[in-house]
Design an enzyme around this catalytic site. Structure first.
Site: not given
Length: 257
Positions: A110-112, A117, A177, A179, A191, A208
């Site tokens: 993913r990006g970021g 979590h 958040s 990503g 999310f 992030c």
């Protein structure tokens, strides 16, 4: 022709409306939502990859939304800069420093930068074929943000977007958040909405990659308790209603005559 409003404008608006209605009639089946309860991150990642592969092989397959909670875990996206894994920023570029973290770390597609979590956080993993949505990743990200903002408004929590910062905020505090990863224009990841519970694991990282960001939750903002399952039901109903916005054809530009 005079400089007033063109008599063709009402006709253009009618034609635009007809195109939108036709688009909605022809669009693929809407979202199928699954509440999965508490799930290990690795199992959820495997499930996402399996659904993405099936959707790639069968374009007619419905879009999916997985809603769940995770056991405690940290993740980081596709970036050579791993400094967000340390609250002090002392991890050098190119290193993957996780020895100090109290929970497992996954580097994912993913990006970021780094995030956390865990229990009390609603995870939403939409698996959506963006080829049906104009292949517009920016539009998809903004759709996710607006979906969360509208869900929070239902609980009288006033949340907003922030320019150049992906995610959802309550004033200067981050409550959700985002990503995403994309494979062959099919989305995965998604999310993380902080509903309730312990936010202290965020203190071990730079969430992030944003220095000095304050993380918050629905519980903290509203001053009352929520269950993740309860919020998941609200998000499910809203996502099924709002998915048409993602699939809707772009509005036609007016014709100047």
């Amino acid at each position: 022709m005079n400089g007033g409003a063109s008599s063709c404008e009402p006709m253009a608006q009618t034609a635009s409306r007809k195109r939108e209605l036709a688009w909605r009639e022809l669009r693929p089946p809407d979202l199928r939502v699954h509440w999965l309860g508490r799930m290990e991150f690795a199992d959820a990642l495997t499930l996402q990859e399996e659904i993405v592969a099936r959707k790639r092989n069968d374009p007619s397959m419905e879009d999916q939304l997985l809603l769940l909670e995770h056991e405690p875990v940290y993740t980081i996206g596709r970036t050579p800069d791993q400094s967000s894994l340390s609250a002090t920023g002392r991890i050098r570029r190119g290193e993957l420093g996780a020895a100090h973290l109290p929970h497992p770390l996954f580097a994912i597609n993913r990006g970021g930068q780094a995030t956390y979590h865990g229990p009390g956080q609603l995870m939403g993993y939409p698996i959506i074929d963006l080829r049906r949505c104009g292949q517009d990743l920016h539009k998809y990200l903004r759709w996710l943000e607006r979906l969360i903002i509208e869900a929070l408004a239902g609980y009288e929590i006033a949340a907003t977007q922030r320019k150049s910062l992906t995610g959802v905020w309550v004033e200067d505090r981050k409550i959700a958040s985002i990503g995403v990863g994309v494979r062959h224009w099919i989305t995965m990841h998604g999310f993380a909405l902080n509903v309730c519970g312990d936010l202290s694991p965020f203190d071990q990282i730079v969430p992030c990659g944003i220095n000095n960001v304050a993380m918050t939750s629905m519980e903290k903002e509203a001053g009352r308790t929520f269950s993740v399952a309860e919020v998941a039901k609200a998000v499910e109903a809203l996502a099924m209603e709002r998915v048409c916005d993602l699939h809707a054809a772009p509005a036609a530009k007016p014709i100047n005559i």
